[in-house]
Motif scaffolding. Structure first.
Motif: not given
Length: 287
Positions: A197-208
């Protein structure tokens, strides 16, 4: 997958290619010249051909330079000019030899304060205008096929905050400006990526904020210090404070697993990246 390391160029660039192959790597990072000085690379045509031939022989397709540690694009006037000259020379060398680009620590502002926060007006202060100006100069003077790659930082320097990198990328508006993420630096800056969950959220934030299309390479390193310590001290894989699960999740994440992963580790004999580190990374890759 592309798993490699930063290795020595003793004996020439072609020897670095052989070294990374011998420890099981298939991608590579090197210094073009000494990282603690301003001397620029001056390769003969014979050396260039030997390097290119070695890359073909050992099937090493993704090679990067790491810029001098002295670079500071917002330092004194003299340091700014030396930094620009160094990066321009290095990217011109990259163009000649087929290196994809150079990974760079952009530097730090003289006041030593945290570089950015959520206040947009703070981002637009004159000191950022100077940084953007100097990055544009470097890009304007270098080969179009090469990348200038901003590395995230684990200390209070430019790039510790991903919002800051996003601001730079968005204001430069040049597809040749890319990003390198370093796992030790993320750990030092307080990013906890120890579960899905933490890495998914991190990469989602990076993507945005930045865009995954701008993520060029990952430095995959352990840390000698605890999470959020703001200290940049690399350790061998699974020997430090970066949770083993962080490496597993990063190496196998569908959004980034096709990127080159470069280990910058001390090695178990303190001679630099070695087969033992590369093997530890490979064991974490799901078939």
């Amino acid at each position: 997958m592309l798993i490699g390391a930063h290795v020595s160029t003793a004996g020439g660039y072609s020897e670095a290619v052989r070294r990374v192959h011998e420890i099981g790597g298939n991608c590579l990072q090197i210094f073009s010249t000494s990282p603690r000085g301003w001397r620029v690379a001056n390769l003969s045509s014979e050396e260039i051909q030997k390097f290119k031939k070695a890359c073909v022989q050992y099937k090493i397709s993704s090679v990067y330079f790491h810029a001098s540690y002295l670079i500071n694009l917002v330092g004194s006037s003299e340091i700014q000019q030396k930094s620009i000259n160094s990066l321009v020379s290095e990217l011109k060398t990259a163009g000649k030899v087929g290196v994809r680009g150079t990974v760079v620590h952009l530097g730090s502002f003289k006041d030593g304060k945290k570089n950015i926060n959520s206040d947009v007006s703070f981002r637009e202060r004159d000191r950022y205008k100077l940084l953007l100006k100097n990055i544009k100069i470097v890009l304007d003077k270098t080969p179009k096929e090469t990348f200038l790659i901003i590395e995230n930082m684990g200390m209070r320097k430019i790039g510790m905050d991903l919002a800051e990198i996003a601001y730079i990328i968005k204001n430069i508006k040049n597809p040749r400006l890319k990003v390198c993420l370093d796992t030790c630096h993320l750990h030092a800056a307080g990013f906890d990526l120890s579960n899905k969950k933490k890495i998914d959220n991190f990469l989602l934030g990076f993507e945005k904020m930045i865009g995954l299309e701008n993520l060029e390479v990952i430095h995959i390193n352990d840390s000698r210090d605890e999470l959020g310590a703001l200290r940049d001290r690399h350790d061998n894989i699974n020997e430090g404070f970066v949770n083993k699960e962080v490496f597993r999740l990063i190496l196998n994440h569908r959004k980034i697993k096709k990127l080159p992963f470069i280990a910058e580790v001390p090695g178990f004999d303190n001679q630099g990246a070695d087969k033992r580190n590369i093997d530890r990374l490979k064991k974490l890759i799901k078939s």
